[in-house]
Structure formats: structure tokens, C-alpha cells
Scaffold this motif. Structure first.
Motif, short mmCIF file in Angstrom:
data_model
loop_
_atom_site.label_atom_id
_atom_site.label_comp_id
_atom_site.label_asym_id
_atom_site.label_seq_id
_atom_site.Cartn_x
_atom_site.Cartn_y
_atom_site.Cartn_z
N ASN A 1 10.06 20.40 -17.17
CA ASN A 1 11.03 21.11 -17.97
C ASN A 1 10.41 22.34 -18.62
N GLN A 2 9.10 22.34 -18.84
CA GLN A 2 8.40 23.50 -19.37
C GLN A 2 8.48 24.66 -18.37
N ILE A 3 8.35 24.38 -17.10
CA ILE A 3 8.48 25.42 -16.07
C ILE A 3 9.88 26.01 -16.15
N LEU B 1 11.66 34.10 -8.75
CA LEU B 1 10.30 33.55 -8.84
C LEU B 1 9.82 33.02 -7.50
N ALA B 2 10.71 32.37 -6.78
CA ALA B 2 10.35 31.86 -5.46
C ALA B 2 9.97 33.02 -4.53
N ALA C 1 0.00 30.01 -8.15
CA ALA C 1 1.03 30.86 -7.54
C ALA C 1 2.22 31.01 -8.49
N MET C 2 2.54 29.96 -9.23
CA MET C 2 3.63 30.06 -10.21
C MET C 2 3.29 31.08 -11.29
N VAL C 3 2.07 30.99 -11.81
CA VAL C 3 1.63 31.94 -12.84
C VAL C 3 1.70 33.36 -12.30
N VAL D 1 2.47 34.89 -18.61
CA VAL D 1 2.45 33.43 -18.56
C VAL D 1 1.08 32.99 -18.04
N SER D 2 0.55 31.97 -18.67
CA SER D 2 -0.74 31.41 -18.24
C SER D 2 -0.53 30.00 -17.69
#
Length: 89
Positions: free
Chosen positions: A17-19, A33-34, A61-63, A73-74
Motif C-alpha cells: 500500500n506504500q507503493i 510508472l510501468a 526499477a520502481m525507484v 523517491v528512495s
């Protein structure tokens, strides 16, 4: 590895849920984002919904996806830990 030690479903829910919370806070779509990560939208969605667990490379990769879209974002923002090095639940 940090991601393979997660066993509590509650911790998983909060972590993923943080993502989603960071994505929504940045007013970004899963698709944006994808695309930035070179993934399908469904893959990003699967991380947010706990269907898929990111390995270290996927987390990085998300960061990078967030950063490429102008967000600071870290890894710790996406997967926060406490003073003992455990995921914040």
C-alpha cells in the motif's frame, strides 16, 4: 535479502500500500510508472496488490521509474524500515 524475509500478511499489505500511496500522492498512473520501468501496467498493479513480490532489481526499477517522472523517491520511501532494520508495519 530484505524482501524474502517478509512473512506477515499485514506487513505485506502495508508495504505494498506504500507503493500505491506514493504513486497516488504523486498523481501518477500505474501505466506511466510501468512505462518508465519498461513493464506492463499489470505487472505494476501486481506489485501494488501483493500478487507479485519485487526482488532488489525490481525495487530499484520502481525507484528509478518514480525519479524519471520527476519524483524524489528512495528505496526507503517505498519500503520503509525501523531502527532495527525491519519493515515498518
Amino acid at each position: 535479502m530484505l524482501f524474502t524475509k517478509i512473512t506477515s500478511r499485514d506487513t505485506n499489505v502495508q508495504m505494498f500500500n506504500q507503493i500505491k500511496a506514493l504513486r497516488e500522492g504523486a498523481q501518477l498512473s500505474q501505466q506511466a510508472l510501468a512505462d518508465a520501468a519498461g513493464w506492463s501496467q499489470s505487472r505494476w498493479s501486481n506489485y501494488e496488490r501483493m500478487i507479485r513480490t519485487p526482488d532488489v532489481n525490481d525495487a530499484r526499477a520502481m525507484v528509478l521509474a518514480f525519479r524519471s517522472l520527476g519524483e524524489t523517491v528512495s528505496l526507503d520511501d517505498l519500503f520503509p524500515i525501523d531502527a532495527q532494520g525491519k519493515l515498518v508495519a
